[in-house]
Design a protein around this motif. Sequence first.
Motif, PDB file in Angstrom:
ATOM      1  N   LYS B  56      49.230   3.461  10.489  1.00  0.00           N
ATOM      2  CA  LYS B  56      48.925   4.082   9.215  1.00  0.00           C
ATOM      3  C   LYS B  56      49.216   5.567   9.386  1.00  0.00           C
ATOM      4  O   LYS B  56      48.686   6.193  10.291  1.00  0.00           O
ATOM      5  CB  LYS B  56      47.451   3.853   8.895  1.00  0.00           C
ATOM      6  CG  LYS B  56      47.153   4.032   7.445  1.00  0.00           C
ATOM      7  CD  LYS B  56      45.735   3.689   7.155  1.00  0.00           C
ATOM      8  CE  LYS B  56      45.524   3.767   5.665  1.00  0.00           C
ATOM      9  NZ  LYS B  56      44.156   3.501   5.320  1.00  0.00           N
ATOM     10  N   LEU B  57      50.048   6.101   8.548  1.00  0.00           N
ATOM     11  CA  LEU B  57      50.414   7.506   8.697  1.00  0.00           C
ATOM     12  C   LEU B  57      49.450   8.381   7.922  1.00  0.00           C
ATOM     13  O   LEU B  57      49.016   8.028   6.829  1.00  0.00           O
ATOM     14  CB  LEU B  57      51.840   7.728   8.208  1.00  0.00           C
ATOM     15  CG  LEU B  57      52.887   6.953   9.004  1.00  0.00           C
ATOM     16  CD1 LEU B  57      54.262   7.195   8.444  1.00  0.00           C
ATOM     17  CD2 LEU B  57      52.842   7.339  10.462  1.00  0.00           C
ATOM     18  N   GLY B 214      50.149  12.771  11.174  1.00  0.00           N
ATOM     19  CA  GLY B 214      49.289  12.100  12.140  1.00  0.00           C
ATOM     20  C   GLY B 214      49.409  10.610  11.942  1.00  0.00           C
ATOM     21  O   GLY B 214      50.094  10.145  11.036  1.00  0.00           O
ATOM     22  N   ASN B 215      48.768   9.847  12.799  1.00  0.00           N
ATOM     23  CA  ASN B 215      48.777   8.415  12.546  1.00  0.00           C
ATOM     24  C   ASN B 215      47.537   7.752  13.091  1.00  0.00           C
ATOM     25  O   ASN B 215      46.816   8.309  13.911  1.00  0.00           O
ATOM     26  CB  ASN B 215      50.036   7.757  13.117  1.00  0.00           C
ATOM     27  CG  ASN B 215      50.097   7.864  14.615  1.00  0.00           C
ATOM     28  OD1 ASN B 215      49.193   7.406  15.313  1.00  0.00           O
ATOM     29  ND2 ASN B 215      51.136   8.507  15.131  1.00  0.00           N
ATOM     30  N   GLU B 229      39.844   0.517  13.950  1.00  0.00           N
ATOM     31  CA  GLU B 229      40.773   1.568  14.357  1.00  0.00           C
ATOM     32  C   GLU B 229      40.963   1.498  15.860  1.00  0.00           C
ATOM     33  O   GLU B 229      40.016   1.388  16.612  1.00  0.00           O
ATOM     34  CB  GLU B 229      40.162   2.911  13.960  1.00  0.00           C
ATOM     35  CG  GLU B 229      41.081   4.081  14.162  1.00  0.00           C
ATOM     36  CD  GLU B 229      40.405   5.384  13.771  1.00  0.00           C
ATOM     37  OE1 GLU B 229      39.954   5.510  12.614  1.00  0.00           O
ATOM     38  OE2 GLU B 229      40.306   6.257  14.640  1.00  0.00           O
ATOM     39  N   LEU B 230      42.220   1.537  16.296  1.00  0.00           N
ATOM     40  CA  LEU B 230      42.481   1.452  17.726  1.00  0.00           C
ATOM     41  C   LEU B 230      42.723   2.833  18.328  1.00  0.00           C
ATOM     42  O   LEU B 230      42.301   3.129  19.431  1.00  0.00           O
ATOM     43  CB  LEU B 230      43.714   0.579  17.985  1.00  0.00           C
ATOM     44  CG  LEU B 230      43.620  -0.880  17.562  1.00  0.00           C
ATOM     45  CD1 LEU B 230      44.965  -1.553  17.707  1.00  0.00           C
ATOM     46  CD2 LEU B 230      42.577  -1.612  18.388  1.00  0.00           C
ATOM     47  N   GLU B 231      43.419   3.669  17.579  1.00  0.00           N
ATOM     48  CA  GLU B 231      43.857   4.942  18.133  1.00  0.00           C
ATOM     49  C   GLU B 231      44.147   5.872  16.967  1.00  0.00           C
ATOM     50  O   GLU B 231      44.602   5.421  15.927  1.00  0.00           O
ATOM     51  CB  GLU B 231      45.148   4.706  18.914  1.00  0.00           C
ATOM     52  CG  GLU B 231      45.391   5.637  20.058  1.00  0.00           C
ATOM     53  CD  GLU B 231      46.730   5.319  20.707  1.00  0.00           C
ATOM     54  OE1 GLU B 231      46.861   4.215  21.247  1.00  0.00           O
ATOM     55  OE2 GLU B 231      47.626   6.177  20.627  1.00  0.00           O
ATOM     56  N   LYS B 232      43.894   7.163  17.170  1.00  0.00           N
ATOM     57  CA  LYS B 232      44.155   8.076  16.059  1.00  0.00           C
ATOM     58  C   LYS B 232      44.750   9.379  16.577  1.00  0.00           C
ATOM     59  O   LYS B 232      44.270   9.935  17.557  1.00  0.00           O
ATOM     60  CB  LYS B 232      42.846   8.361  15.315  1.00  0.00           C
ATOM     61  CG  LYS B 232      43.044   9.147  14.045  1.00  0.00           C
ATOM     62  CD  LYS B 232      41.735   9.323  13.325  1.00  0.00           C
ATOM     63  CE  LYS B 232      41.906  10.256  12.144  1.00  0.00           C
ATOM     64  NZ  LYS B 232      40.626  10.641  11.574  1.00  0.00           N
TER      65      LYS B 232
END
Lengths: 386, 607
Positions: B56-57, B214-215, B229-232
């Motif tokens: 997701k951007l 960002g993503n 959410e896995l990573e941001k």
Amino acid sequence: MSLFLDRNCYFKDYELSFKDRLLNLSWSYFVLITIVVGIGILLLYSVAGGSMEPWAIKQTYRFGLGCCVFFFIALTDLRLWMKYAYVLYGISLLLLIAVEIRGEIGMGAQRWLDLGFMQLQPSELMKITLVLALARYFHGSDEEDVKRTRHLIIPALMMGVPVGLILIQPDLGTASMLVFVTLAIFFLVGVQWWKFAVLFVLGLISIPIGWQFLHDYQKERVLTFLNPERDPLGTGYHILQSKITLGSGGVFGKGFLEGTQSHLNFIPEKHTDFIFTVLSEEFGMIGAGVLLLLYMIIIFYGFQMALKSCNFFGKILALGLTVNFSLYVFINTAMVMGLLPVVGVPLPLVSYGGSAMMVLMAGFGFIECVHVNEEMVIGRLGSSDS
Amino acid sequence: MTWQADGNKKITRRTFVMGGVQLLLAFTLFGRMFYLQVLEADKYQTLADKNRISLKLLPPPRGAILDRNGIPFAMNRKIFRAMIVAEETGGKLRKTLQNFGKLVPLQEEDYERILKEIKRKKSFVPVRLKDDLSFDEMAAIQLNIPDLAGVSIENGLMRVYPQKEFAAHPVGYVSFVTEQDLEQENLLSKMPDIRIGRTGIEQSYQDFLYGETGNKKMEINAVGREIRELEKTDPIPGKDLILTLDSRLQKAGYEALKNESGSAVLIDVQTGEVKMMVSTPSFDPNIFNEPVDTKTWSRLNTSDRHPLLNKAISGLYSPGSVFKIVVALAGLEAGVITEKTKIDCEGRLFVGEHPFHCWKRSGHGPLNLKQALQHSCDIYFYEVARQTGVDKIIEVAERLGFGHKTGIDLFGEKEGLIPSRAWKEGRFGDAWRLGDTMNLGIGQGFLLATPLQMALMMAHVANGGKKLTPVLSMDARKEPEKLQISSRHLRIIREGLTAVVNKPGGTAYHARIDVDGQKMAGKTASTQIRRISLAEREKGLKKQSELPWKDRDHAFFVAYAPLEHPKYAISVAVEHGGGGGAISAPIAGIIMQRALELDKEDREKSK
């Protein structure tokens, strides 16, 4: 070979007390079955997102009930079943016709009988009673009989009529299972090799004709099996996702409750037909290999018990039921590995499902019953004389 | 028992055969498992991750655009937008929309768009109902939330341009992602809410203002619903950009020019900083935040006054008499004339049979260079051009900045055109004639230039030989280079230009600024749009104001101020304005004086 097939045969007045029967029970066979069911419950717990609801708990109850059936059958006199083999076959055939007619007449008809605690499909019942009837039939045949083609017409009809009825339903999976089991019994009792060869050639020729009679969705499945990339979001999706799930598990798996493919619903029918992929994803090749190994032990155990039986009826019954069980195992696992088209065959003892569990436990009950009565010689017409 | 004995042997044998077959099958299955789970494991692992991970951007907040004093030209405003999640309406989507429509009026197109988006997206994906809710609308929604199942309010950012039409052209605007953008970069399709700079600074500094995307790696299930959410990676906000423009001058320039179709550019003659750039008619860049309705769009696009065009850099005109400055410098450099050379203007001049007229029919009599500039005598420059020759003139013109882009940090700048012998032959297959040189002498003919080029030329004359690159961003300023033009010649020109504005009889005399330290020097130009026929000339020329707008002359004025230590150069171009002296020079005067006044104010303030 003689070592594990050793036993004594008693010809006359062979009666077992209840205590003898209990002592004769093969507990290791039962334990093996329980371990496999246990693995199944573990997986059902996992696919429900780490919860006994809704599947694992019910499966446990059903297994309990299945055990009752198992022990009830295991502890009866085998001659009783031989006596009523044709009657039981007849009853399940009538039930099959009954649900078929009800299916034709009534709107929104059911193909099963509601027993209150579970739904029983007569076609499932037929998987056992057909083997009983065939065992009864071949019990009275000698080698010369078996070699006569005419002698095979009646058992062929015994199989053909229910298979026809089940094909109308339509249930290709169950119907082909019945055909395979019957052929296996034909083979085991000694029908000549060349007859199978002829049948095989006839079968090849009839494929194009049979194709016409397949439903569209069945054609679709076969075509998709032959080329899964043909429609990756439609029917090919199941096969592709199934392979992804298996493959992504690797050697050691992602860990219990850690399977992404199953927990995120990429696997269709994850709690029934495709449960093997869940095992492979979470426990890897090692977990799946252990289960396959357990299955093989159960199958060979069944063969051994069959061969040790002093009576022909018991031999054929135990062999037929074991072959039936092994067909479940092979068809299901080959299907999820993308080696066979997707047909609705559950993984025995592991997939969620009441009917299948009952029928399987009854089947194991019969095999155990054959084992318990292995030293008994049964006469050609069912008495204990020769 | 005999019937059984043989059968027993056979069945045992056959069972072993069958057992063998089953072992074989089991090995096949193990082999297949090995293939899938060991040999191909990596491939399937990747596929499984692709299945479950959705990127997701996260669009970064866009940097602000500020004027040289920190006044915002473009900034982000926090807004509240209403969203709807179809599956949370409990199957009463239409009813909910109806209820919402009662509180917040929606157009027919809005309904269409909303229903289309809902249909296209999964039922759990929020769809935008309306941007920028007012406080009253917010309150109404909050009060009626029980009737609005599935409606939620979320924060967002909206680009706003507080200066509206004052700086619309240099600053530019942002707008929605279009289908074409998606073809080029399909990542954008994952950020439907971002806006992209379309014109002006918003376009040329798009990357700088945008920042870095960002993503968020989201785990999704088979139908695409987000699980966790896995990573941001946080987005890096776009940086603020400080412009050389002065918002006060933008306003002054716009006010002075708003009734005309034209442009005005003011540049610092020492640094090349563009302090003001106005193009009229203008538009409100805020309208592009929403998809512009077709009516407005076609009005903006088809108007013959071209409101969307930045005329200062994209308008091409014959510079007319403004070009006389170039011709004079070329003449001086070629040695054809000196400061003192006098040429007698009799009102017309013959080249063979063909007469060339001065704008003053009676003629100016004998004039030196300064006087020729002051009165903008055509005959003088015809004569200088004839003697200097086309090659020298175009060479000097190029040096002063004509015929190529000035290098300003905007897209859409035009190069203009300096005709040459080779050019004419290539274009028309016709040889360059003396008449062409004559026309070039008074800046007519094929010659084309932008108002910015004219301003830049003026700046080069004013700063005494520094070659500038005009810029709009403070950070883009470049060190001036040396302009290969004699400062003595430039001084002569400046004297002539001083006379234009400050000496009675000069073409811009009435636009002079009579304040010490703010005096202006410049050059007017009125370039004819139509060829004046002989018949018309004999009937006597009509007054410009009597002609239809489209037929009137373009009016130009370029100037610098103050006289002693020039600070700014300005160029004002008014399309079909009539006379440069009458129309453009006063506008330039107003802007120039305002610029100098503001400097004085700022100096006093900082004391």
